[in-house]
Scaffold this motif. Structure first.
Motif, PDB file in Angstrom:
ATOM      1  N   VAL A  91      17.614  -0.050  -1.099  1.00  0.00           N
ATOM      2  CA  VAL A  91      16.650  -1.236  -1.124  1.00  0.00           C
ATOM      3  C   VAL A  91      16.801  -1.822   0.342  1.00  0.00           C
ATOM      4  O   VAL A  91      15.752  -1.654   1.268  1.00  0.00           O
ATOM      5  CB  VAL A  91      16.176  -2.018  -2.054  1.00  0.00           C
ATOM      6  N   TRP A  92      17.748  -2.382   0.684  1.00  0.00           N
ATOM      7  CA  TRP A  92      18.076  -2.748   1.977  1.00  0.00           C
ATOM      8  C   TRP A  92      17.914  -1.858   2.973  1.00  0.00           C
ATOM      9  O   TRP A  92      17.463  -2.130   4.095  1.00  0.00           O
ATOM     10  CB  TRP A  92      19.484  -3.676   1.743  1.00  0.00           C
ATOM     11  N   THR A  93      18.537  -0.707   2.783  1.00  0.00           N
ATOM     12  CA  THR A  93      18.642   0.494   3.656  1.00  0.00           C
ATOM     13  C   THR A  93      17.201   0.863   4.088  1.00  0.00           C
ATOM     14  O   THR A  93      16.636   1.015   5.206  1.00  0.00           O
ATOM     15  CB  THR A  93      19.459   1.586   3.109  1.00  0.00           C
ATOM     16  N   GLN A  94      16.333   1.019   3.164  1.00  0.00           N
ATOM     17  CA  GLN A  94      14.958   1.409   3.395  1.00  0.00           C
ATOM     18  C   GLN A  94      13.796   0.586   3.846  1.00  0.00           C
ATOM     19  O   GLN A  94      12.925   0.658   4.496  1.00  0.00           O
ATOM     20  CB  GLN A  94      14.435   2.205   1.907  1.00  0.00           C
ATOM     21  N   TYR A  95      14.060  -0.922   3.243  1.00  0.00           N
ATOM     22  CA  TYR A  95      13.063  -1.792   3.497  1.00  0.00           C
ATOM     23  C   TYR A  95      13.595  -3.117   3.966  1.00  0.00           C
ATOM     24  O   TYR A  95      12.850  -3.855   4.068  1.00  0.00           O
ATOM     25  CB  TYR A  95      12.386  -2.130   2.190  1.00  0.00           C
ATOM     26  N   HIS A  96      14.659  -3.067   4.655  1.00  0.00           N
ATOM     27  CA  HIS A  96      14.915  -4.330   5.443  1.00  0.00           C
ATOM     28  C   HIS A  96      13.961  -4.680   6.594  1.00  0.00           C
ATOM     29  O   HIS A  96      13.798  -5.905   7.057  1.00  0.00           O
ATOM     30  CB  HIS A  96      16.317  -4.031   6.118  1.00  0.00           C
ATOM     31  N   GLY A  97      13.431  -3.676   7.160  1.00  0.00           N
ATOM     32  CA  GLY A  97      12.115  -4.036   8.227  1.00  0.00           C
ATOM     33  C   GLY A  97      11.130  -5.067   7.449  1.00  0.00           C
ATOM     34  O   GLY A  97      10.617  -5.791   8.115  1.00  0.00           O
ATOM     35  N   SER A  98      10.774  -4.395   6.464  1.00  0.00           N
ATOM     36  CA  SER A  98       9.808  -5.281   5.688  1.00  0.00           C
ATOM     37  C   SER A  98      10.291  -6.788   5.377  1.00  0.00           C
ATOM     38  O   SER A  98       9.498  -7.724   5.410  1.00  0.00           O
ATOM     39  CB  SER A  98       9.489  -4.775   4.252  1.00  0.00           C
ATOM     40  N   VAL A  99      11.556  -7.004   4.796  1.00  0.00           N
ATOM     41  CA  VAL A  99      11.880  -8.080   5.051  1.00  0.00           C
ATOM     42  C   VAL A  99      11.891  -9.013   6.294  1.00  0.00           C
ATOM     43  O   VAL A  99      11.292 -10.095   6.136  1.00  0.00           O
ATOM     44  CB  VAL A  99      13.438  -8.201   4.342  1.00  0.00           C
ATOM     45  N   THR A 254       4.480  -5.480   4.524  1.00  0.00           N
ATOM     46  CA  THR A 254       5.325  -6.659   4.082  1.00  0.00           C
ATOM     47  C   THR A 254       6.190  -6.618   3.081  1.00  0.00           C
ATOM     48  O   THR A 254       5.840  -5.695   2.254  1.00  0.00           O
ATOM     49  CB  THR A 254       4.418  -7.974   3.992  1.00  0.00           C
ATOM     50  N   LEU A 255       7.100  -7.772   2.574  1.00  0.00           N
ATOM     51  CA  LEU A 255       7.567  -7.340   1.162  1.00  0.00           C
ATOM     52  C   LEU A 255       6.690  -7.134   0.162  1.00  0.00           C
ATOM     53  O   LEU A 255       7.136  -6.290  -0.623  1.00  0.00           O
ATOM     54  CB  LEU A 255       8.365  -8.710   1.119  1.00  0.00           C
ATOM     55  N   PRO A 256       5.896  -8.031  -0.146  1.00  0.00           N
ATOM     56  CA  PRO A 256       5.143  -7.543  -1.545  1.00  0.00           C
ATOM     57  C   PRO A 256       4.504  -6.370  -1.352  1.00  0.00           C
ATOM     58  O   PRO A 256       4.481  -5.730  -2.663  1.00  0.00           O
ATOM     59  CB  PRO A 256       3.996  -8.728  -1.497  1.00  0.00           C
ATOM     60  N   VAL A 257       3.996  -5.836  -0.357  1.00  0.00           N
ATOM     61  CA  VAL A 257       3.458  -4.322  -0.267  1.00  0.00           C
ATOM     62  C   VAL A 257       4.443  -3.275  -0.641  1.00  0.00           C
ATOM     63  O   VAL A 257       4.480  -2.401  -1.293  1.00  0.00           O
ATOM     64  CB  VAL A 257       2.733  -4.311   0.957  1.00  0.00           C
ATOM     65  N   THR A 262       7.513   0.543  -4.159  1.00  0.00           N
ATOM     66  CA  THR A 262       8.505   1.060  -4.986  1.00  0.00           C
ATOM     67  C   THR A 262       8.396   1.106  -6.402  1.00  0.00           C
ATOM     68  O   THR A 262       8.976   2.043  -6.886  1.00  0.00           O
ATOM     69  CB  THR A 262       9.600   0.002  -4.817  1.00  0.00           C
ATOM     70  N   TYR A 263       7.582   0.321  -6.999  1.00  0.00           N
ATOM     71  CA  TYR A 263       7.533   0.554  -8.459  1.00  0.00           C
ATOM     72  C   TYR A 263       6.342   1.812  -8.632  1.00  0.00           C
ATOM     73  O   TYR A 263       6.447   2.261  -9.684  1.00  0.00           O
ATOM     74  CB  TYR A 263       6.661  -0.671  -8.894  1.00  0.00           C
ATOM     75  N   LEU A 266       8.984   5.186  -6.759  1.00  0.00           N
ATOM     76  CA  LEU A 266      10.468   5.405  -6.893  1.00  0.00           C
ATOM     77  C   LEU A 266      10.940   4.887  -8.354  1.00  0.00           C
ATOM     78  O   LEU A 266       9.998   4.670  -8.994  1.00  0.00           O
ATOM     79  CB  LEU A 266      11.100   4.607  -5.750  1.00  0.00           C
ATOM     80  N   ARG A 267      12.281   4.967  -8.375  1.00  0.00           N
ATOM     81  CA  ARG A 267      12.654   4.741  -9.820  1.00  0.00           C
ATOM     82  C   ARG A 267      12.468   3.266 -10.197  1.00  0.00           C
ATOM     83  O   ARG A 267      12.486   2.312  -9.193  1.00  0.00           O
ATOM     84  CB  ARG A 267      14.204   5.044  -9.741  1.00  0.00           C
ATOM     85  N   ILE A 268      12.643   3.007 -11.319  1.00  0.00           N
ATOM     86  CA  ILE A 268      12.207   1.656 -11.622  1.00  0.00           C
ATOM     87  C   ILE A 268      13.554   0.850 -11.230  1.00  0.00           C
ATOM     88  O   ILE A 268      13.287  -0.478 -11.191  1.00  0.00           O
ATOM     89  CB  ILE A 268      12.037   1.408 -13.356  1.00  0.00           C
ATOM     90  N   GLU A 269      14.695   1.270 -11.350  1.00  0.00           N
ATOM     91  CA  GLU A 269      15.947   0.569 -10.766  1.00  0.00           C
ATOM     92  C   GLU A 269      15.770   0.295  -9.364  1.00  0.00           C
ATOM     93  O   GLU A 269      16.144  -0.942  -8.997  1.00  0.00           O
ATOM     94  CB  GLU A 269      17.154   1.443 -10.780  1.00  0.00           C
TER      95      GLU A 269
END
Length: 322
Positions: A91-99, A254-257, A262-263, A266-269
């Motif tokens: 998650v950090w690798t793919q979405y750190h930009g959103s954070v 952004t983070l909520p989007v 992801t839900y 992608l996988r639920i994990e």
């Protein structure tokens, strides 16, 4: 002569009188204790505790289960599959930009709401006219409307400006529209409860200008409301989804989007690991609100911060230094 007893008290009578003196000193027999049935108040307190615990379980258990899903190797196998930080790393690798984008949007939103909301809340608290009440109702209107309706209104008005529409500033404007009422109401509540008018009149009689009175009297007394409003703005801006989903572009996610994506794809994990990341970002803000003793209206649960006299002294001191 030894066999003759003292006149006035005989042997048996002396024993009787001693027994009558020592009789009250003997412990009385304790009555048998009976088990008392709890009264109505005890039953009511137990019912309240039961309802509270059930509500806590209803709210907390899903959060705990989601966190555990983000830390397990395979959600469907449960804890027996083992624990891992792999999903958090992905998650950090793919979405750190959103954070980082969410933090930038929240910081920009906070800055704008501080510059506009604090003076607006102060003026609304000081003014008692009908016009000020109408303005206050218009400021609170975005809270009553769904986020999608507010976003649609922004798109209709500003959607034709392509550069502005595609930039992060467009999302910041939407967040300001949504969070500004929380800052204004928090500051207005504190300014209305404290005796600012008397303090300002005293400072004005000493020759203080409006800027001096605002900096040395209004801001220190409105500090609880400002802190409460700032924490509310940050929390709401980081977690805002409906309005942001309508206004975002692929480059302004952004983070909520990202959490919704992801839900959905992608996988639920990974979605649960994204939830953990979101939880880590928002929990410090909630803890800070509790630690500072402020609630959503800007009131302090503990004692008021400083006395009114200290504000008046600081105002007079700043005047005397001129």
């Amino acid at each position: 002569m030894s066999g003759v007893s003292k006149p006035g008290v005989s042997g048996p009578d002396r024993k009787t009188s001693m027994n009558s003196i020592t009789a009250p000193l003997q412990p009385a027999a304790k009555p048998r204790s009976r088990l008392r049935w709890p009264d109505a108040r005890s039953w009511l307190a137990a019912a309240q505790w039961l309802v509270t615990l059930l509500l806590c379980a209803f709210l907390i258990v899903p959060v705990v289960m989601s966190i555990m899903a983000g830390l397990t190797v395979n959600y469907f196998k449960g804890l027996s599959s083992g624990l891992t930080l792999r999903w958090l790393a992905e998650v950090w690798t793919q979405y750190h930009g959103s954070v980082f984008l969410s933090l930038e949007v929240a910081a920009a939103t906070l800055l704008i709401t501080l510059l506009t909301g604090v003076p607006a809340g102060y003026m609304l608290a000081r003014s008692k006219t009908r016009l000020s009440r109408i303005i206050e109702e218009f400021l609170v209107l975005p809270i009553a409307l769904p986020g999608l309706a507010s976003a649609l209104a922004l798109l209709v008005v500003y959607g034709g400006f392509t550069a502005f529409r595609m930039s992060v500033a467009f999302i910041v404007v939407g967040h300001v529209v949504f969070t500004l009422p929380f800052m204004v109401r928090a500051v207005a509540a504190v300014c209305a409860s404290s005796d600012l008018r008397t303090l300002e009149e005293g400072a004005a009689s000493l020759g203080a200008s409006f800027v001096t009175r605002f900096v040395t009297i209004v801001l220190p007394n409105a500090r609880p409301g400002i802190v409460a409003g700032a924490l509310a703005v940050l929390t709401l801006s980081i977690g805002e989804f409906n309005l942001t989903w309508m206004l975002h572009t692929p480059d302004t996610k952004t983070l909520p989007v990202g959490l919704a994506d992801t839900y959905a794809s992608l996988r639920i994990e990974i979605g649960s690991a994204y939830t953990i990341l979101f939880f880590i970002m928002t929990m410090p803000l909630l803890v800070a609100m509790q630690w500072l003793g402020v609630d959503a209206t800007g009131q302090r649960s503990a004692a008021q911060p400083r006395g009114a006299a200290s504000s008046a002294k600081s105002a007079s001191k700043s005047i005397n230094t001129r």
